[in-house]
Design a protein around this motif. Sequence first.
Motif, PDB file in Angstrom:
ATOM      1  N   LEU A 138      39.171 -10.107  -6.876  1.00 53.89           N
ATOM      2  CA  LEU A 138      39.619  -8.719  -7.052  1.00 53.89           C
ATOM      3  C   LEU A 138      41.142  -8.621  -7.006  1.00 53.89           C
ATOM      4  O   LEU A 138      41.743  -7.838  -7.749  1.00 53.89           O
ATOM      5  N   VAL A 139      41.774  -9.429  -6.140  1.00 51.20           N
ATOM      6  CA  VAL A 139      43.237  -9.418  -6.056  1.00 51.20           C
ATOM      7  C   VAL A 139      43.855  -9.910  -7.360  1.00 51.20           C
ATOM      8  O   VAL A 139      44.831  -9.340  -7.860  1.00 51.20           O
ATOM      9  N   VAL A 140      43.270 -10.974  -7.940  1.00 42.97           N
ATOM     10  CA  VAL A 140      43.806 -11.524  -9.184  1.00 42.97           C
ATOM     11  C   VAL A 140      43.510 -10.615 -10.375  1.00 42.97           C
ATOM     12  O   VAL A 140      44.391 -10.298 -11.184  1.00 42.97           O
ATOM     13  N   ALA A 141      42.270 -10.163 -10.484  1.00 44.97           N
ATOM     14  CA  ALA A 141      41.857  -9.421 -11.678  1.00 44.97           C
ATOM     15  C   ALA A 141      42.184  -7.939 -11.600  1.00 44.97           C
ATOM     16  O   ALA A 141      42.439  -7.303 -12.628  1.00 44.97           O
ATOM     17  N   ARG A 142      42.138  -7.357 -10.392  1.00 43.31           N
ATOM     18  CA  ARG A 142      42.399  -5.926 -10.186  1.00 43.31           C
ATOM     19  C   ARG A 142      41.678  -5.050 -11.213  1.00 43.31           C
ATOM     20  O   ARG A 142      42.302  -4.295 -11.960  1.00 43.31           O
ATOM     21  N   PRO A 143      40.360  -5.149 -11.262  1.00 43.55           N
ATOM     22  CA  PRO A 143      39.611  -4.378 -12.258  1.00 43.55           C
ATOM     23  C   PRO A 143      39.546  -2.891 -11.918  1.00 43.55           C
ATOM     24  O   PRO A 143      39.705  -2.499 -10.762  1.00 43.55           O
ATOM     25  N   ASP A 144      39.309  -2.092 -12.929  1.00 38.80           N
ATOM     26  CA  ASP A 144      39.151  -0.645 -12.759  1.00 38.80           C
ATOM     27  C   ASP A 144      37.692  -0.293 -13.049  1.00 38.80           C
ATOM     28  O   ASP A 144      37.248  -0.320 -14.191  1.00 38.80           O
ATOM     29  N   PHE A 145      36.960   0.061 -11.995  1.00 37.64           N
ATOM     30  CA  PHE A 145      35.542   0.376 -12.148  1.00 37.64           C
ATOM     31  C   PHE A 145      35.285   1.888 -12.066  1.00 37.64           C
ATOM     32  O   PHE A 145      34.214   2.325 -11.658  1.00 37.64           O
ATOM     33  N   SER A 146      36.296   2.667 -12.425  1.00 31.23           N
ATOM     34  CA  SER A 146      36.146   4.121 -12.321  1.00 31.23           C
ATOM     35  C   SER A 146      35.108   4.670 -13.280  1.00 31.23           C
ATOM     36  O   SER A 146      34.513   5.713 -13.028  1.00 31.23           O
ATOM     37  N   ALA A 147      34.889   4.000 -14.408  1.00 38.96           N
ATOM     38  CA  ALA A 147      33.910   4.454 -15.399  1.00 38.96           C
ATOM     39  C   ALA A 147      32.847   3.370 -15.579  1.00 38.96           C
ATOM     40  O   ALA A 147      33.157   2.232 -15.879  1.00 38.96           O
ATOM     41  N   LEU A 148      31.593   3.748 -15.388  1.00 38.50           N
ATOM     42  CA  LEU A 148      30.490   2.806 -15.527  1.00 38.50           C
ATOM     43  C   LEU A 148      30.069   2.761 -16.988  1.00 38.50           C
ATOM     44  O   LEU A 148      29.242   3.537 -17.447  1.00 38.50           O
ATOM     45  N   GLN A 149      30.633   1.827 -17.753  1.00 41.20           N
ATOM     46  CA  GLN A 149      30.381   1.701 -19.176  1.00 41.20           C
ATOM     47  C   GLN A 149      29.294   0.667 -19.434  1.00 41.20           C
ATOM     48  O   GLN A 149      29.006  -0.176 -18.585  1.00 41.20           O
ATOM     49  N   PRO A 150      28.678   0.711 -20.622  1.00 36.23           N
ATOM     50  CA  PRO A 150      27.672  -0.309 -20.953  1.00 36.23           C
ATOM     51  C   PRO A 150      28.213  -1.732 -20.832  1.00 36.23           C
ATOM     52  O   PRO A 150      27.489  -2.647 -20.419  1.00 36.23           O
ATOM     53  N   GLY A 151      29.482  -1.939 -21.187  1.00 36.72           N
ATOM     54  CA  GLY A 151      30.064  -3.269 -21.075  1.00 36.72           C
ATOM     55  C   GLY A 151      30.131  -3.748 -19.638  1.00 36.72           C
ATOM     56  O   GLY A 151      29.963  -4.946 -19.361  1.00 36.72           O
ATOM     57  N   VAL A 152      30.395  -2.822 -18.711  1.00 33.31           N
ATOM     58  CA  VAL A 152      30.421  -3.179 -17.287  1.00 33.31           C
ATOM     59  C   VAL A 152      29.031  -3.621 -16.835  1.00 33.31           C
ATOM     60  O   VAL A 152      28.870  -4.613 -16.132  1.00 33.31           O
ATOM     61  N   LEU A 153      28.013  -2.863 -17.259  1.00 29.57           N
ATOM     62  CA  LEU A 153      26.634  -3.221 -16.921  1.00 29.57           C
ATOM     63  C   LEU A 153      26.258  -4.577 -17.522  1.00 29.57           C
ATOM     64  O   LEU A 153      25.561  -5.378 -16.888  1.00 29.57           O
ATOM     65  N   ALA A 154      26.728  -4.834 -18.753  1.00 28.84           N
ATOM     66  CA  ALA A 154      26.420  -6.102 -19.407  1.00 28.84           C
ATOM     67  C   ALA A 154      27.052  -7.264 -18.645  1.00 28.84           C
ATOM     68  O   ALA A 154      26.405  -8.303 -18.426  1.00 28.84           O
ATOM     69  N   ALA A 155      28.315  -7.128 -18.249  1.00 26.73           N
ATOM     70  CA  ALA A 155      28.988  -8.198 -17.513  1.00 26.73           C
ATOM     71  C   ALA A 155      28.337  -8.419 -16.152  1.00 26.73           C
ATOM     72  O   ALA A 155      28.191  -9.560 -15.700  1.00 26.73           O
ATOM     73  N   ALA A 156      27.937  -7.325 -15.489  1.00 25.25           N
ATOM     74  CA  ALA A 156      27.263  -7.454 -14.196  1.00 25.25           C
ATOM     75  C   ALA A 156      25.916  -8.159 -14.361  1.00 25.25           C
ATOM     76  O   ALA A 156      25.541  -9.013 -13.552  1.00 25.25           O
ATOM     77  N   ALA A 157      25.182  -7.806 -15.427  1.00 25.54           N
ATOM     78  CA  ALA A 157      23.891  -8.461 -15.694  1.00 25.54           C
ATOM     79  C   ALA A 157      24.099  -9.936 -16.028  1.00 25.54           C
ATOM     80  O   ALA A 157      23.297 -10.793 -15.625  1.00 25.54           O
ATOM     81  N   ALA A 158      25.179 -10.264 -16.763  1.00 27.35           N
ATOM     82  CA  ALA A 158      25.466 -11.659 -17.099  1.00 27.35           C
ATOM     83  C   ALA A 158      25.647 -12.491 -15.835  1.00 27.35           C
ATOM     84  O   ALA A 158      25.172 -13.629 -15.752  1.00 27.35           O
ATOM     85  N   ALA A 159      26.324 -11.916 -14.837  1.00 28.64           N
ATOM     86  CA  ALA A 159      26.527 -12.639 -13.581  1.00 28.64           C
ATOM     87  C   ALA A 159      25.198 -12.956 -12.905  1.00 28.64           C
ATOM     88  O   ALA A 159      25.011 -14.037 -12.341  1.00 28.64           O
ATOM     89  N   ILE A 160      24.255 -12.015 -12.962  1.00 29.25           N
ATOM     90  CA  ILE A 160      22.940 -12.243 -12.364  1.00 29.25           C
ATOM     91  C   ILE A 160      22.196 -13.339 -13.132  1.00 29.25           C
ATOM     92  O   ILE A 160      21.550 -14.211 -12.536  1.00 29.25           O
ATOM     93  N   PHE A 161      22.301 -13.312 -14.471  1.00 25.66           N
ATOM     94  CA  PHE A 161      21.664 -14.357 -15.277  1.00 25.66           C
ATOM     95  C   PHE A 161      22.261 -15.730 -14.970  1.00 25.66           C
ATOM     96  O   PHE A 161      21.529 -16.725 -14.881  1.00 25.66           O
ATOM     97  N   PHE A 162      23.593 -15.791 -14.800  1.00 25.93           N
ATOM     98  CA  PHE A 162      24.226 -17.070 -14.470  1.00 25.93           C
ATOM     99  C   PHE A 162      23.761 -17.572 -13.097  1.00 25.93           C
ATOM    100  O   PHE A 162      23.546 -18.770 -12.905  1.00 25.93           O
ATOM    101  N   ALA A 163      23.634 -16.660 -12.142  1.00 20.03           N
ATOM    102  CA  ALA A 163      23.155 -17.048 -10.814  1.00 20.03           C
ATOM    103  C   ALA A 163      21.735 -17.594 -10.907  1.00 20.03           C
ATOM    104  O   ALA A 163      21.404 -18.625 -10.298  1.00 20.03           O
ATOM    105  N   ALA A 164      20.890 -16.900 -11.678  1.00 20.86           N
ATOM    106  CA  ALA A 164      19.504 -17.357 -11.846  1.00 20.86           C
ATOM    107  C   ALA A 164      19.458 -18.715 -12.537  1.00 20.86           C
ATOM    108  O   ALA A 164      18.635 -19.577 -12.195  1.00 20.86           O
ATOM    109  N   THR A 165      20.354 -18.920 -13.504  1.00 22.29           N
ATOM    110  CA  THR A 165      20.422 -20.217 -14.202  1.00 22.29           C
ATOM    111  C   THR A 165      20.758 -21.336 -13.230  1.00 22.29           C
ATOM    112  O   THR A 165      20.144 -22.417 -13.255  1.00 22.29           O
ATOM    113  N   ASN A 166      21.743 -21.099 -12.362  1.00 24.14           N
ATOM    114  CA  ASN A 166      22.135 -22.128 -11.404  1.00 24.14           C
ATOM    115  C   ASN A 166      21.015 -22.441 -10.418  1.00 24.14           C
ATOM    116  O   ASN A 166      20.814 -23.605 -10.036  1.00 24.14           O
ATOM    117  N   MET A 167      20.277 -21.414 -10.010  1.00 22.29           N
ATOM    118  CA  MET A 167      19.168 -21.666  -9.087  1.00 22.29           C
ATOM    119  C   MET A 167      18.024 -22.401  -9.779  1.00 22.29           C
ATOM    120  O   MET A 167      17.386 -23.273  -9.180  1.00 22.29           O
TER     121      MET A 167
END
Length: 309
Positions: A138-167
Motif C-alpha cells: 500500500l505504501v508503494v502503490a498508494r491505490p485509490d479505492f474510493s470508487a468500487l469499479q468492475p476493474g477493481v472487482l476483477a483484480a480482487a478476484a484475480a488475487a483469489i484465483f492466484f491464491a487458489a492456484t498456489n494452493m
Amino acid sequence: MTAPHRPLAAALWMTGSIAAFTAMAIATRQIGGVHDTFEILAYRSVVGWVLVVAIALVLGRARDFRTDRPGSHVFRSVLHFSGQSLWFWALTVIPLAQVFALEFTSPIWVILLAPIVLGERLTRRKLLAAALGFAGILVVARPDFSALQPGVLAAAAAAIFFAATNMMTKLLTRGESIVTILFWLTLTQTGFGGAAMLADGAVTLPTLATLPWLALIGVSGVTAHLCLTSALSLAPAGTVVPMDFARLPIIAVVGAVFYAEPVEPALFLGAALIFLGIWINLRSGISAPAATSRNRDAASRIDRRKSGT
C-alpha cells in the motif's frame, strides 16, 4: 511420510521465480503493442510446453507425463487461466497501482486459507508477516479505492484465483513430480490460450522483432513456475507465497532503470516493510521445526527416564 520443511531452500527458489516473473513482465511490455493478451498467453504456453517436453525427453523423464490426477491438473489450470485473464483485463480499465495492490492480496488469502485447505498452521508471525507485506504494498502503490469499479472487482478476484492456484500447486506436489505438474500446466494453458486467441478471428503471427521476446516470455514462464513449484515442495504455502511480495519493489526499480519511471521515497519505506515481513516469515518457518525437534527430544528423554525407573 513427513513433508519437507526447508524454508531457506524455498526462499532461494523463490528468488528465481521473482527474477523470471520480472523478465516476463519486461518482455511483455516490449511487445504489448503488437500482440494482444491472449496471443501472448498462447505463444508463451506453446514455447513452455515444447521446452518442458524437450527437457523431460533428454532427462529420460517421459514417464512423468502420465498422471492419475488429470482432473486436479485441469482444475488448477482453469484457476490459473481465469486469474490471468481477469488480471490482464483489469490492467486495461483501472490504474496500474490499484491492480498491483490488489494482486498482492493473494499471499494474504494463502495464509488465511492454507489452514483450511492444506492443513497448515496459522501463527501470529505469519499474520504479522502478511500484514507488514501488505502495508508495504500500500505504501508503494498508494491505490485509490474510493470508487468500487468492475476493474477493481476483477483484480480482487484475480488475487483469489492466484491464491487458489498456489494452493492447488501445493496439493499437487504431494504425490506428483515437478515435471508432471509443468507438463500438464503448459499443455492445458496452450489449449485455453489457443482457443481464446482464435475466438476473435484475428491472429497476429510472431515477427522477427517479437519472436525473441515471445521466446523469453515462454522460457521465463516455465522457469517461474518451476521455481515456484519447487519452493512449494520444500515449505508450507503460507511461508513460500508471501515472499512474492518482494516482486513489487523489484519491478519498481526495474521500471526506474529501464523505463525512466520516477522513484519516490515511499518505494524504500514500502520495500523495507515488505522485506521485514519476509524475514519474519522465514524466521517463523525455521524456528517451527526446530521447536518441534526440541519437543521431541524432551519427550524422548522423559520416556527414557521412565523406562529406567
